[in-house]
Design a protein around this motif. Structure first.
Motif, short mmCIF file in Angstrom:
data_model
loop_
_atom_site.label_atom_id
_atom_site.label_comp_id
_atom_site.label_asym_id
_atom_site.label_seq_id
_atom_site.Cartn_x
_atom_site.Cartn_y
_atom_site.Cartn_z
N TYR A 111 -1.42 0.11 -9.11
CA TYR A 111 -1.43 -1.21 -8.47
C TYR A 111 -0.03 -1.82 -8.54
O TYR A 111 0.72 -1.56 -9.50
CB TYR A 111 -2.45 -2.14 -9.13
CG TYR A 111 -2.12 -2.47 -10.57
CD1 TYR A 111 -2.49 -1.60 -11.60
CD2 TYR A 111 -1.42 -3.62 -10.89
CE1 TYR A 111 -2.17 -1.88 -12.92
CE2 TYR A 111 -1.08 -3.91 -12.20
CZ TYR A 111 -1.47 -3.04 -13.22
OH TYR A 111 -1.12 -3.32 -14.52
N ASP A 152 0.83 -1.21 0.00
CA ASP A 152 0.00 0.00 0.00
C ASP A 152 0.86 1.27 0.00
O ASP A 152 0.60 2.21 -0.75
CB ASP A 152 -0.91 -0.03 1.23
CG ASP A 152 -1.76 1.22 1.35
OD1 ASP A 152 -2.58 1.44 0.45
OD2 ASP A 152 -1.59 1.96 2.34
N ASP A 184 -4.45 9.40 -9.36
CA ASP A 184 -5.37 8.89 -8.35
C ASP A 184 -4.84 7.57 -7.77
O ASP A 184 -4.36 6.71 -8.50
CB ASP A 184 -6.74 8.67 -9.00
CG ASP A 184 -7.81 8.45 -7.95
OD1 ASP A 184 -7.96 9.34 -7.10
OD2 ASP A 184 -8.44 7.38 -7.98
N ARG A 185 -4.95 7.47 -6.45
CA ARG A 185 -4.50 6.27 -5.75
C ARG A 185 -5.13 5.00 -6.34
O ARG A 185 -4.51 3.95 -6.43
CB ARG A 185 -4.86 6.42 -4.27
CG ARG A 185 -4.80 5.18 -3.43
CD ARG A 185 -3.35 4.81 -3.13
NE ARG A 185 -3.27 3.58 -2.36
CZ ARG A 185 -3.33 2.37 -2.88
NH1 ARG A 185 -3.51 2.22 -4.18
NH2 ARG A 185 -3.22 1.30 -2.12
N GLY A 186 -6.36 5.11 -6.73
CA GLY A 186 -7.09 3.95 -7.24
C GLY A 186 -6.62 3.50 -8.61
O GLY A 186 -6.99 2.40 -9.05
N ASP A 187 -5.81 4.29 -9.26
CA ASP A 187 -5.37 3.91 -10.61
C ASP A 187 -3.99 3.27 -10.63
O ASP A 187 -3.40 3.09 -11.70
CB ASP A 187 -5.38 5.15 -11.53
CG ASP A 187 -6.80 5.62 -11.81
OD1 ASP A 187 -7.73 4.77 -11.70
OD2 ASP A 187 -6.98 6.81 -12.08
#
Lengths: 150, 764
Positions: free
Chosen positions: B154, B136, B149-152
């Protein structure tokens, strides 16, 4: 003074000639791959090669090895890739690993003498080497794999 | 959720743990972090240390700490494998570091005492969280760097990727940025992977020490060498709690290489716990000299209070005590009435003797007590208890004692009792040099902590239709709690919880489980699988007797006795203190359906019911221990002289979620061989208080020539969505009864006492 060769290195020893080779290897020249398990030739953790044959180094004195070539696990193969060592890794034989250096030295000597052993011959040849973790079925499989390469 | 700190933000922690940062020289990827030349310490040198278990360097190399002891179970692979998976680290770039004893860093749900088959089951989730947290932080660092964006973003395979642009950064490149971030907690805590995303958990990975173990490069306790180190062996009284009245060391001191002879004070009246027994130590420059010197000591022993301990008479006393019972620990229904009204009552006594661990490496520790902190290198299962007893022996604070953990050349419970390290500490202090305390094989066999011998009385009531209507089982054994309470004369809930009070034949309407009384005359200690061995042996053999008595198939009767799948509720039978391996019963219930399930699998795989040649037999047994369910089927071939071979063994194991299936298989294979030793070889006896056996000639252990060599392990997958359960121990208990049952079928000879005497199996 006793002269011997250990893993190709010439050595001179001035101590008690009755010292078992096991303790000479471990305490005097720092080769710790040879293990103490019983001290009386019953477990095989200390097996090395003296000349071409497997010997329990706890029952072999330094004097017995005078003038001879001693090979320990550290000297079995320059990169640790003797066919027996590779087969041991292929079959993931070790658990705690403590007895495995003795097992490998025993197996290497067995295959040098008999390159195509039957299962019964492997069992007989390996029966002096005890593994408390109980890896025997993988030892048998690994010796058979190594035999294909030797 | 465990609170996890980003250690790299707390620089004061770097190098903490009592050692100073001494690890740099040994920090080579792919090499195990056990190095005798330097004091191994915890991770503390990487650029990014999200928590005490993970360290990432700017070159992308990852070090993962293993805080539990490796003794053959594969923990140095299994625990880091979990972390690496959740972190999305590339396993080939991971090295494993061995943690020293340090509860301030490594105590989470559990301590660092590696016993009880607890490592995976107590740390599975924590290790996942450690890995997920590292992942993370790396993902967030990348998102920040890219301004996306954090969500983009991995992580995958040691890199962090951006979905929109296809950009990526290696873990090493992100290490410094990640080190600056605060870990997310609470609702923002990093998501754990879905099991379908796992790439290491549940997969075979070779053990991390494989190369070293096959080349002589692996470091065990006796392989540690310190400058100026002396070697010591100790002569201890042959009788527990005896002492040296007088001794003459003249001849010992004449042996070349022997330097000093020092007395270690006797135990006296203190509880034994993990304290040195006391004795006379011979110290010198090399092992051979001190062993010879010890042989030349002249010691007049005062044997003390246990001189009359003789196993021949003790066995009879235990059998009487088991019959008498008296301390009821579980009761259901009205067993007295059921026995009184039974069509048939069947009764038998079972006996299992003392065993000793015999790890291939006898106990050994190196201690340097000449400086502060005192430093220990030990083949120990319990580094913090090792610190505790060393501190006590030296009269110092435990904070001033550091303990490094080497590889353990086998352990089986012996090495969670650090008396040998305390001996080393006492001697190191006295001689003013580091000391290696070397136990010989004879010491290990004669001065150990013995598996409790145990007598059991079993009695079943059977009605006219062949149904078992009552079950009475009573066990008498010396309690291991006598290490702390020497006067204790009855078993504990811990020991009774190991397969006795939790007897799983839930369909039996009337049950009484009892303890008889017994006093301890040796140090009693846990041994792989502990009291489960005798409990599983007696109950599984006794059901086989009942199958014969009632003319039923053994498996069919077992399934009937276990009954419908349910969670066994012991409180309904008056059991308020069920041990359950230290865990909440809600988390790890006793699920009788899982026991039946493994039984069916083992029966099926072994070809249960097939016709066998004369002299052959197929036996089966099942047992829950350490939360796992194991059924073992053993095929034997008995010769006319009673000698026998074991052509095939089938082991069905349900251990819930598992991490490394190859290590599950290897543990079951090894446990089967361990069980073979229990069944056929193990027996410690005493005369006049002293153990009679001394080495492998009179205390043999299974060799390749008598071991089962075709052990087929069937990992049952039905409950892998349940919590992980133990693996190291549960394979042992079912073997001996399965073998005994097979031998009965083959030879018609009942075995109620271990070890099995082949002479009794001979055709007459």
């Amino acid at each position: 003074m006793i002269e011997l060769k250990v893993n190709g290195v010439r050595r001179a020893y001035y101590g008690d000639p009755n010292m078992p080779l096991l303790w000479y290897l471990r305490d005097e020249i720092g080769l710790a791959g040879t293990k103490y398990g019983c001290g009386v030739g019953l477990c095989g953790a200390c097996i090395v090669h003296v000349g071409d044959s497997a010997r329990q180094s706890c029952l072999t004195t330094v004097a017995d090895a005078a003038g001879q070539e001693v090979t320990t696990i550290e000297g079995l193969h320059p990169d640790g890739n003797h066919p027996v060592q590779r087969a041991w890794r292929q079959h993931d034989v070790p658990q705690c690993g403590f007895c495995q250096t003795g097992q490998i030295m025993q197996a290497a000597a067995l295959l040098a003498e008999n390159p195509n052993p039957s299962d019964e011959e492997i069992v007989e040849g390996m029966s002096g080497a005890v593994c408390r973790c109980g890896t025997y079925q993988r030892i048998l499989a690994a010796v058979k794999t190594a035999a294909e390469e030797v | 959720m465990t609170r996890i700190v980003n250690v790299s933000r707390r620089s004061m922690l770097k190098g903490a743990g009592g050692f100073g940062a001494l690890v740099l020289g040994a920090r080579i990827v792919g090499r195990p972090m056990i190095n005798a030349a330097v004091a191994a310490t915890s991770v503390g040198t990487g650029a990014f240390e999200p928590n005490v278990f993970v360290s990432l360097d700017t070159d992308g190399s990852v070090a993962i700490v293993c805080h539990r002891s490796e003794m053959g179970q594969g923990v140095r692979t299994g625990l880091p494998q979990i972390v690496a998976d959740e972190m999305e680290a590339d396993w080939s770039r991971v090295s494993v570091w061995q943690a020293p004893g340090d509860p301030s860093r490594y105590k989470y749900k559990d301590n660092q005492n590696t016993d009880g088959s607890r490592s995976i089951r107590h740390h599975f989730t924590i290790m996942r969280e450690m890995g997920a947290q590292a992942r993370d932080l790396l993902e967030r660092a990348a998102a920040r760097q890219w301004g996306v964006d954090r969500g983009d973003v991995y992580a995958r395979d040691h890199r962090v990727h951006h979905t929109g642009s296809g950009r990526s950064l290696g873990f090493g490149e992100l290490a410094q940025a990640a080190a600056e971030l605060e870990p997310a907690g609470g609702d923002g805590a990093p998501r754990l992977k879905d099991p379908s995303e796992w790439k290491y958990i549940g997969r075979d990975l070779p053990i991390v020490d494989l190369y070293d173990m096959t080349t002589g490069g692996a470091t065990y306790g006796a392989d540690v060498r310190l400058p100026g180190m002396k070697i010591a062996v100790v002569a201890r009284c042959p009788v527990y709690r005896g002492r040296a009245k007088t001794f003459d060391a003249t001849e010992a001191l004449e042996v070349p290489g022997v330097e000093q002879v020092i007395e270690i004070p006797p135990l006296g009246d203190r509880p034994a716990e993990f304290r040195p027994l006391g004795g006379v130590a011979v110290i010198g420059a090399n092992t051979w000299s001190v062993m010879q010197g010890r042989g030349k000591l002249k010691i007049d022993w005062e044997p003390g209070p246990n001189e009359s301990h003789d196993t021949d008479t003790y066995e009879s006393q235990l059998i009487e005590s088991a019959r008498a019972g008296g301390h009821v620990i579980r009761e259901r229904g009205e067993p007295d009435g059921a026995f009184a009204g039974a069509a048939k009552v069947h009764e038998a006594d079972y006996y299992v003797p003392y065993f000793i661990h015999t790890p291939m490496e006898p106990p050994v520790a190196v201690v340097d007590a000449t400086r502060t902190p005192v430093r220990i290198w030990a083949a120990t299962q319990a580094p913090n208890e090792t610190r505790q007893y060393v501190a006590e022996a030296l009269g110092i604070d435990q904070a001033d004692v550091a303990c490094n953990v080497t590889l353990l050349g086998g352990a089986f419970g012996r090495k969670s009792k650090p008396d040998f390290a305390a001996e080393a500490a006492i001697l190191s202090k006295r001689v003013g040099a580091p000391v290696r305390m070397q136990w010989t094989r004879e010491d290990e066999i004669q001065q150990g902590y013995y598996h409790a011998c145990c007598a059991q009385n079993l009695k079943a009531a059977v009605d006219d239709s062949g149904k078992v209507t009552a079950w009475r089982q009573s066990a008498a054994y010396p309690s291991l709690m006598t290490l702390w309470e020497p006067e204790r004369n009855v078993g504990s809930s811990l020991e009774n919880g190991l397969g006795l009070v939790d007897m799983p034949y839930n369909a039996v309407p009337n049950i009484r489980i009892e303890n008889g009384e017994a006093r301890a005359h040796l140090r009693i200690g846990w041994y792989r699988s502990v009291n489960n061995i005798q409990h599983a042996f007696a109950m599984n053999c006794f059901v086989n007797e009942l199958a014969e008595t009632t003319g039923r198939d053994h498996v069919e009767l077992l399934l009937e006795l276990i009954g419908e799948p349910t969670n066994l509720d012991l409180t309904a039978d008056g059991v308020e203190d069920y041990f359950n391996y230290g865990d909440p019963i809600a988390d790890w219930p006793i699920m009788t359906g899982r026991l039946s399930n493994v039984l069916r699998v083992a029966a099926d795989k072994s070809g249960w019911g097939k016709s066998l040649p004369r002299g052959h037999g197929l036996g089966i047994a099942c047992h829950r221990s350490f939360h796992s369910y194991v059924a073992t089927a053993v095929h034997v071939a008995v010769q006319d002289d009673g000698n026998f071979s074991i052509p095939q063994v089938d082991v069905a194991v349900d251990c819930g979620r598992y991490v490394n299936p190859d290590r599950v298989r290897s543990q079951m294979e090894g446990a089967t061989v361990y069980g073979n030793t229990v069944a056929r070889h193990g027996r410690i006896t005493t005369k006049q208080g002293a153990v009679e056996q001394s080495n492998f000639h009179d205390y043999p252990i299974s060799r390749i020539s008598d071991a089962p060599l075709d052990v087929r392990v069937h990992i049952v997958e039905d409950y892998t969505d349940h919590r992980p359960c133990g693996v190291g121990e549960p394979g042992v208990p079912p073997f001996a009864p399965a073998l005994a049952n097979a031998l009965y079928q083959a030879s018609g000879k009942r075995i109620r006492r271990l070890p099995i005497d082949t002479a009794e199996l001979a055709r007459t």
